[in-house]
Scaffold this active site. Structure first.
Site, PDB file in Angstrom:
ATOM      1  N   ASP A   1      49.252  56.166  37.968  1.00 17.57           N
ATOM      2  CA  ASP A   1      50.195  55.315  37.502  1.00 17.57           C
ATOM      3  C   ASP A   1      50.334  55.368  35.853  1.00 17.57           C
ATOM      4  O   ASP A   1      51.304  55.759  35.421  1.00 17.57           O
ATOM      5  CB  ASP A   1      49.790  53.818  37.638  1.00 17.57           C
ATOM      6  CG  ASP A   1      50.272  53.307  38.846  1.00 17.57           C
ATOM      7  OD1 ASP A   1      50.959  53.826  39.789  1.00 17.57           O
ATOM      8  OD2 ASP A   1      49.576  52.212  39.317  1.00 17.57           O
TER       9      ASP A   1
ATOM     10  N   ARG B   1      39.729  42.268  31.109  1.00 11.06           N
ATOM     11  CA  ARG B   1      41.138  42.614  30.541  1.00 11.06           C
ATOM     12  C   ARG B   1      41.371  42.065  29.162  1.00 11.06           C
ATOM     13  O   ARG B   1      41.933  42.816  28.111  1.00 11.06           O
ATOM     14  CB  ARG B   1      42.193  41.807  31.425  1.00 11.06           C
ATOM     15  CG  ARG B   1      42.379  42.466  32.696  1.00 11.06           C
ATOM     16  CD  ARG B   1      42.534  43.902  32.700  1.00 11.06           C
ATOM     17  NE  ARG B   1      42.770  44.377  34.109  1.00 11.06           N
ATOM     18  CZ  ARG B   1      42.509  45.693  34.329  1.00 11.06           C
ATOM     19  NH1 ARG B   1      41.845  46.581  33.539  1.00 11.06           N
ATOM     20  NH2 ARG B   1      42.614  45.988  35.771  1.00 11.06           N
TER      21      ARG B   1
ATOM     22  N   ASP C   1      46.344  40.820  36.561  1.00 11.94           N
ATOM     23  CA  ASP C   1      46.010  41.531  35.354  1.00 11.94           C
ATOM     24  C   ASP C   1      47.120  41.793  34.498  1.00 11.94           C
ATOM     25  O   ASP C   1      46.941  41.482  33.033  1.00 11.94           O
ATOM     26  CB  ASP C   1      45.648  43.054  35.602  1.00 11.94           C
ATOM     27  CG  ASP C   1      44.441  43.056  36.306  1.00 11.94           C
ATOM     28  OD1 ASP C   1      43.330  42.208  36.164  1.00 11.94           O
ATOM     29  OD2 ASP C   1      44.129  43.647  37.331  1.00 11.94           O
TER      30      ASP C   1
ATOM     31  N   SER D   1      43.456  50.105  46.229  1.00 11.86           N
ATOM     32  CA  SER D   1      43.743  49.832  44.998  1.00 11.86           C
ATOM     33  C   SER D   1      42.368  49.406  44.225  1.00 11.86           C
ATOM     34  O   SER D   1      41.657  48.324  44.676  1.00 11.86           O
ATOM     35  CB  SER D   1      44.619  48.956  44.251  1.00 11.86           C
ATOM     36  OG  SER D   1      44.466  48.293  43.024  1.00 11.86           O
TER      37      SER D   1
HETATM   38  N1  ARG Z   1      41.252  40.091  42.394  1.00 11.00           N
HETATM   39  C1  ARG Z   1      40.790  40.455  41.117  1.00 11.00           C
HETATM   40  C2  ARG Z   1      41.228  39.743  40.090  1.00 11.00           C
HETATM   41  O1  ARG Z   1      42.444  39.451  39.882  1.00 11.00           O
HETATM   42  C3  ARG Z   1      40.627  41.803  40.900  1.00 11.00           C
HETATM   43  C4  ARG Z   1      41.773  42.761  40.497  1.00 11.00           C
HETATM   44  C5  ARG Z   1      41.606  44.176  40.350  1.00 11.00           C
HETATM   45  N2  ARG Z   1      42.581  45.060  39.662  1.00 11.00           N
HETATM   46  C6  ARG Z   1      43.084  45.964  39.956  1.00 11.00           C
HETATM   47  N3  ARG Z   1      44.364  46.395  39.159  1.00 11.00           N
HETATM   48  N4  ARG Z   1      42.990  46.478  41.071  1.00 11.00           N
HETATM   49  O2  ARG Z   1      40.526  39.981  39.001  1.00 11.00           O
END
Ligand code: ARG
Length: 410
Positions: free
Chosen positions: A33, A114, A143, A195
């Site tokens: 990406d 983040r 995110d 992912s």
């Molecule tokens: N579900 C988790 C969260 O919201 C993990 C997210 C992982 N992020 C990703 N871009 N794959 O914090």
């Protein structure tokens, strides 16, 4: 400017219009990406791109290779920041003190990372005179909310773009774009089914076959933790020592926080500890299933909450989990700079002043169980059993004496 770009509808006031973008700070992971983004932003926005990659202890990542790739794709400059110490000390440690497990199972490694990534992006953007920050989040997840919350809080003057939300390319089209623009794609045309996100506090897999709730996670999901069935037949005892809520030694060896968390992760992973198959309520409303591998968190949080229980009174032990849950929710929801979180942190610090001592865990085929505890602050006195009249205030009195130990007039 191609036709479809002009039809893009902004979803937030801080989203940049194409004409306003001169130099972009791109949060660059080196994956498909953000690699496509690096080129796409140069072409579509006719803007310069500065790449920033943040090391939060992603296992097995070669950051020099990532940096080289960014430069190869035309980045004006490419930076790698090793933020592991800062992440451990200013983010993960606060989560340990709050026994943070969102929804009862997710130790928040992504949610904790983040705000730090976004803060570093703001700092770098200012240094490198960028007007816009670009990230690779989709429009469906948490995110984007977390990154944009921090950027807009710390730097209201910066604009944000999120190409994945606007370019309407699927995985296949992205790979096609990569081919035609000379972007190297890891693992060939094979579309990875999951992912992934990871750092020193854990690893998540989402999507693909994981979305089928009627099936157990396939073995190919697990990258960090040994499948419990294949874990050693002999149990292992691990002692973790804490000072004021901070883990300071493991297996009798004093280590810095980053090394200690890495060590905890290794031993936990070997014994199949820390697999969490989780149904999660996302900020934006969706329910998703995540498969987490969190061996370090499993060991450290289990030991920490056990020790906290030993040194806290019945009243503290009843009260704090409600605040712990609220802490986890705020962090999950991207509200790192919300004042309430600061208030709660003051409370967590205060309670954790007593959390000194050690807990020994027994690890065996995916299980982790406290088997021994020791603390100079334990509110524990087996001698006093039987004196019924005295017991109602016993813990409060012991706690008072411990807190005033060595003080004048106590
Ligand atoms: N579900 C988790 C969260 O919201 C993990 C997210 C992982 N992020 C990703 N871009 N794959 O914090």
């Amino acid at each position: 400017m191609p036709e479809e770009r002009r039809t893009h509808v902004r979803t937030a006031s801080y989203e940049a219009e194409p004409g306003e973008v001169g130099r972009v700070l791109l949060l660059y992971s080196g994956g498909l990406d953000t690699s496509v983004m690096l080129k796409w932003i140069q072409d579509e926005y006719e803007a310069e791109v500065v790449a920033l990659t943040v090391n939060l202890g992603q296992p097995g990542e070669d950051f020099e290779v990532v940096r080289g790739k960014a430069l190869e794709l035309g980045a004006l400059d490419a930076f790698v920041v090793d933020a592991r110490e800062q992440f451990a000390r200013d983010y993960v440690l606060l989560a340990i003190k709050a026994n943070a497990r969102y929804g009862g199972g997710y130790p928040l490694f992504t949610a904790l990372g983040r705000p730090l990534i976004a803060k570093l992006a703001v700092e770098k953007a200012r240094e490198a005179r960028c007007d816009t920050i670009a990230h690779g989040c989709t429009g469906k997840g948490n995110d984007q909310v977390r990154i944009e919350a921090t950027v807009t809080t710390l730097a209201p003057e910066l604009k944000i773009i999120a190409p994945v939300r606007e370019w309407r390319m699927g995985r296949k089209e992205e790979i096609e774009y990569a081919r035609t623009h000379g972007i190297p794609v890891k693992g060939g045309t094979e579309v990875p089914p999951y992912s992934i996100d990871d750092n020193l506090w854990g690893r998540s897999s989402e999507g693909g076959p994981i979305e089928d709730l009627s099936e157990g996670a396939r073995d190919d999901v697990f990258d960090l933790v040994t499948v419990p069935e294949d874990a050693p037949d002999e149990p292992e005892l691990v002692e973790i020592e804490f000072e004021r809520g901070c883990p300071v030694a493991i297996g009798g060896e004093r280590l810095g926080l980053v090394e200690l968390l890495e060590r905890a992760g290794e031993v936990g992973a070997r014994h199949g500890v820390g697999i969490v198959d989780h149904i999660e309520d996302r900020i934006v409303g969706l329910k998703v299933r995540d498969v987490y591998e969190v061996p370090a968190a499993e060991l450290v949080l289990t030991a920490h909450s056990e020790l906290e229980k030993l040194v806290g009174t019945i009243h503290q032990n009843l009260f704090k989990p409600g605040l712990d849950r609220h802490w986890a929710y705020l962090v999950y929801a991207g509200l790192w700079h919300e004042p309430l979180l600061g208030d709660l942190n003051a409370f967590m610090d205060r309670v954790n002043e007593q959390v000194t001592g050690s807990v020994t865990l027994k690890l065996y085929k995916g299980g982790v169980r406290p088997v021994a505890r020791a603390s100079p602050n334990a509110l524990y006195d087996p001698e006093l059993a039987g004196f019924g009249e005295e017991l109602w205030t016993l813990q409060s009195r012991m706690a008072y004496a411990i807190r005033n130990r060595g003080k004048d007039g106590a």
